[in-house]
Design a protein around this motif. Structure first.
Motif, PDB file in Angstrom:
ATOM      1  N   ASP A  34       0.810  -1.224   0.000  1.00  0.00           N
ATOM      2  CA  ASP A  34       0.000   0.000   0.000  1.00  0.00           C
ATOM      3  C   ASP A  34       0.842   1.273   0.000  1.00  0.00           C
ATOM      4  O   ASP A  34       0.300   2.371  -0.157  1.00  0.00           O
ATOM      5  CB  ASP A  34      -0.941   0.012   1.215  1.00  0.00           C
ATOM      6  N   VAL A  35       2.150   1.149   0.226  1.00  0.00           N
ATOM      7  CA  VAL A  35       2.993   2.347   0.181  1.00  0.00           C
ATOM      8  C   VAL A  35       4.079   2.250  -0.900  1.00  0.00           C
ATOM      9  O   VAL A  35       4.677   3.262  -1.245  1.00  0.00           O
ATOM     10  CB  VAL A  35       3.668   2.645   1.548  1.00  0.00           C
ATOM     11  N   ALA A  36       4.289   1.051  -1.433  1.00  0.00           N
ATOM     12  CA  ALA A  36       5.368   0.868  -2.413  1.00  0.00           C
ATOM     13  C   ALA A  36       4.816   0.717  -3.820  1.00  0.00           C
ATOM     14  O   ALA A  36       5.172  -0.215  -4.547  1.00  0.00           O
ATOM     15  CB  ALA A  36       6.227  -0.342  -2.024  1.00  0.00           C
ATOM     16  N   THR A  37       3.936   1.629  -4.208  1.00  0.00           N
ATOM     17  CA  THR A  37       3.409   1.625  -5.579  1.00  0.00           C
ATOM     18  C   THR A  37       3.353   3.059  -6.101  1.00  0.00           C
ATOM     19  O   THR A  37       3.185   4.003  -5.315  1.00  0.00           O
ATOM     20  CB  THR A  37       1.964   1.055  -5.647  1.00  0.00           C
ATOM     21  N   PRO A  38       3.433   3.238  -7.418  1.00  0.00           N
ATOM     22  CA  PRO A  38       3.277   4.584  -7.989  1.00  0.00           C
ATOM     23  C   PRO A  38       1.901   5.152  -7.657  1.00  0.00           C
ATOM     24  O   PRO A  38       1.758   6.356  -7.442  1.00  0.00           O
ATOM     25  CB  PRO A  38       3.425   4.357  -9.498  1.00  0.00           C
ATOM     26  N   GLN A  39       0.885   4.283  -7.590  1.00  0.00           N
ATOM     27  CA  GLN A  39      -0.479   4.755  -7.275  1.00  0.00           C
ATOM     28  C   GLN A  39      -0.525   5.331  -5.866  1.00  0.00           C
ATOM     29  O   GLN A  39      -1.139   6.379  -5.630  1.00  0.00           O
ATOM     30  CB  GLN A  39      -1.484   3.592  -7.379  1.00  0.00           C
ATOM     31  N   ALA A  40       0.147   4.645  -4.906  1.00  0.00           N
ATOM     32  CA  ALA A  40       0.170   5.133  -3.524  1.00  0.00           C
ATOM     33  C   ALA A  40       0.861   6.489  -3.468  1.00  0.00           C
ATOM     34  O   ALA A  40       0.431   7.391  -2.741  1.00  0.00           O
ATOM     35  CB  ALA A  40       0.896   4.131  -2.630  1.00  0.00           C
ATOM     36  N   PHE A  41       1.910   6.660  -4.260  1.00  0.00           N
ATOM     37  CA  PHE A  41       2.650   7.927  -4.262  1.00  0.00           C
ATOM     38  C   PHE A  41       1.790   9.051  -4.832  1.00  0.00           C
ATOM     39  O   PHE A  41       1.804  10.175  -4.328  1.00  0.00           O
ATOM     40  CB  PHE A  41       3.942   7.764  -5.063  1.00  0.00           C
ATOM     41  N   HIS A 107      21.826  -3.020  -7.216  1.00  0.00           N
ATOM     42  CA  HIS A 107      20.597  -2.878  -6.428  1.00  0.00           C
ATOM     43  C   HIS A 107      19.430  -2.897  -7.403  1.00  0.00           C
ATOM     44  O   HIS A 107      19.121  -1.874  -8.014  1.00  0.00           O
ATOM     45  CB  HIS A 107      20.602  -1.538  -5.687  1.00  0.00           C
ATOM     46  N   MET A 108      18.770  -4.046  -7.551  1.00  0.00           N
ATOM     47  CA  MET A 108      17.731  -4.130  -8.595  1.00  0.00           C
ATOM     48  C   MET A 108      16.440  -3.392  -8.232  1.00  0.00           C
ATOM     49  O   MET A 108      15.666  -3.044  -9.112  1.00  0.00           O
ATOM     50  CB  MET A 108      17.444  -5.586  -8.983  1.00  0.00           C
ATOM     51  N   HIS A 109      16.193  -3.156  -6.925  1.00  0.00           N
ATOM     52  CA  HIS A 109      14.985  -2.438  -6.510  1.00  0.00           C
ATOM     53  C   HIS A 109      15.279  -1.014  -6.045  1.00  0.00           C
ATOM     54  O   HIS A 109      14.447  -0.402  -5.375  1.00  0.00           O
ATOM     55  CB  HIS A 109      14.246  -3.213  -5.416  1.00  0.00           C
ATOM     56  N   GLY A 153       4.998  -2.789 -10.365  1.00  0.00           N
ATOM     57  CA  GLY A 153       4.580  -2.339 -11.689  1.00  0.00           C
ATOM     58  C   GLY A 153       5.680  -1.592 -12.431  1.00  0.00           C
ATOM     59  O   GLY A 153       5.533  -1.308 -13.619  1.00  0.00           O
ATOM     60  N   GLU A 154       6.772  -1.252 -11.737  1.00  0.00           N
ATOM     61  CA  GLU A 154       7.890  -0.559 -12.395  1.00  0.00           C
ATOM     62  C   GLU A 154       8.980  -1.578 -12.764  1.00  0.00           C
ATOM     63  O   GLU A 154       9.073  -2.648 -12.156  1.00  0.00           O
ATOM     64  CB  GLU A 154       8.450   0.531 -11.475  1.00  0.00           C
ATOM     65  N   MET A 155       9.792  -1.197 -13.740  1.00  0.00           N
ATOM     66  CA  MET A 155      10.836  -2.110 -14.236  1.00  0.00           C
ATOM     67  C   MET A 155      12.049  -2.096 -13.292  1.00  0.00           C
ATOM     68  O   MET A 155      12.619  -1.033 -13.055  1.00  0.00           O
ATOM     69  CB  MET A 155      11.259  -1.660 -15.645  1.00  0.00           C
ATOM     70  N   PRO A 156      12.439  -3.254 -12.756  1.00  0.00           N
ATOM     71  CA  PRO A 156      13.648  -3.279 -11.919  1.00  0.00           C
ATOM     72  C   PRO A 156      14.886  -2.826 -12.703  1.00  0.00           C
ATOM     73  O   PRO A 156      14.927  -2.908 -13.929  1.00  0.00           O
ATOM     74  CB  PRO A 156      13.754  -4.750 -11.510  1.00  0.00           C
ATOM     75  N   TYR A 157      15.880  -2.366 -11.975  1.00  0.00           N
ATOM     76  CA  TYR A 157      17.121  -1.863 -12.566  1.00  0.00           C
ATOM     77  C   TYR A 157      18.074  -3.004 -12.950  1.00  0.00           C
ATOM     78  O   TYR A 157      18.027  -4.079 -12.372  1.00  0.00           O
ATOM     79  CB  TYR A 157      17.853  -0.955 -11.570  1.00  0.00           C
ATOM     80  N   VAL A 181       8.347 -12.160  -5.039  1.00  0.00           N
ATOM     81  CA  VAL A 181       8.282 -10.999  -5.942  1.00  0.00           C
ATOM     82  C   VAL A 181       9.108 -11.257  -7.213  1.00  0.00           C
ATOM     83  O   VAL A 181      10.276 -11.638  -7.143  1.00  0.00           O
ATOM     84  CB  VAL A 181       8.797  -9.731  -5.211  1.00  0.00           C
ATOM     85  N   TYR A 182       8.461 -11.060  -8.348  1.00  0.00           N
ATOM     86  CA  TYR A 182       9.108 -11.220  -9.662  1.00  0.00           C
ATOM     87  C   TYR A 182       9.655  -9.888 -10.146  1.00  0.00           C
ATOM     88  O   TYR A 182       9.171  -8.858  -9.730  1.00  0.00           O
ATOM     89  CB  TYR A 182       8.068 -11.769 -10.668  1.00  0.00           C
ATOM     90  N   PRO A 183      10.671  -9.865 -10.996  1.00  0.00           N
ATOM     91  CA  PRO A 183      11.285 -11.013 -11.670  1.00  0.00           C
ATOM     92  C   PRO A 183      12.314 -11.783 -10.833  1.00  0.00           C
ATOM     93  O   PRO A 183      12.735 -12.864 -11.244  1.00  0.00           O
ATOM     94  CB  PRO A 183      11.972 -10.393 -12.889  1.00  0.00           C
TER      95      PRO A 183
END
Ligand code: BJW
Length: 229
Positions: A34-41, A107-109, A153-157, A181-183
């Protein structure tokens, strides 16, 4: 001999950094989802900035543990070149691997100590609160800085570098991650398809345990140094 190591929140748990999917994995009553999404931001930027500002400040109170140090020793001792390579891929946004000392770390995330400018795209080294909407150090525009964190929903680094390393891996080791959590959860299958031996080191069996050739269960500060030495 190519090695790829994937770490998750479990490796930092004994340093005092909470994991995400434990009973204590809530932040002031909010689920991470609920806090780690672009929508929450978009919905509540103040809440999300507070969440990351607090976690960034908390980094000053924690230090790398025996598991982080063991991986740094492994990287230092690992031959490089002529068919040997080492890559540490962390899902963690803390800086404990960095402080233990690595040259082959991604750091992929994202990272708590980085702020991403939504106006110019610059990733800025960042140690202070973002709640007050400071200007971007690169483009000077105000109000555009957000945590440099990969939300759902965002692309990992660094995916190209990770996929290349997995395709050439001889050994894949997953440490302290739930495999939810994928990928990242799919890396074990990719490494296996490339012919790698796969090992899980985790406190308890995870969703992905059946996919590994070998699994050892217990606290990271015991398992990782014992495996490295
Ligand atoms: C110990 C220990 C000790 C404890 N010693 N061990 C449906 C199906 C499949 C996929 C999807 C789907 N719907 C949506 C998706 C995609 C989505 C996803 O996977 N969702 C799932 C919930 C299903 N993924 C994404 O959106 C990702 N992006 C994406 O897929 O882009 C498209 C793409 C396409 C093609 C190629 C590539 C990409 C982005 C994911 C972003 C994740 N972000 C977060 C939050 C941000 C960081 C932050 O705020 O801090 O990252 S979520 C959170 O989970 C965080 C973590 O990095 C991540 C993984 O968690 P981790 O590290 O595994 O922690 P825990 O708590 O789950 O587990 C800890 C483990 O340690 C446990 O097993 C314990 O037992 C253990 N442990 N103490 C050893 N002392």
């Amino acid at each position: 001999m190519n090695i790829v190591i994937l770490t998750g929140a479990g490796i930092s748990a004994e340093s005092g950094v909470p994991t995400f999917r434990a009973a204590d994995g809530l932040w002031e009553g909010h689920r991470v989802e609920d806090v780690a999404t672009p929508q929450a931001f978009r919905r509540n930027p103040t809440l999300v900035q507070q969440f990351y500002d607090q976690r960034r400040a908390h980094l000053g109170q924690v230090v790398p543990n025996a598991a982080h140090h063991a991986l740094a020793r492994l990287e230092a001792a690992w031959p490089k070149g002529n068919g040997f390579d080492f890559l540490l891929v962390t899902q963690n946004v803390d800086d404990l691997h960095d402080r233990a000392g690595h040259n082959h770390l991604v750091h992929m995330h994202g990272e708590l100590n980085s702020a991403l400018c939504t106006r110019c795209g610059a990733a800025n080294p960042w140690r202070r609160p973002l709640l007050d909407n400071p200007p971007c150090p690169a483009c000077r525009q105000p109000g555009g800085l957000r945590p440099d964190i990969v939300w759902f929903g965002e692309m990992p680094y660094h995916m190209d570098r990770i996929e290349t390393a997995l395709a050439a891996a001889d050994l894949f080791v997953s440490i302290g991650t739930s495999g939810a959590v994928y990928p990242a959860a799919g890396f074990v299958a990719q490494a296996k398809a490339a012919g790698a031996h796969t090992l899980e080191l985790n406190l308890e069996p995870s969703a992905g345990t059946p996919l590994f050739d070998e699994a050892r269960h217990g606290p990271a500060t015991q398992l990782v140094p014992a495996w490295v030495e």
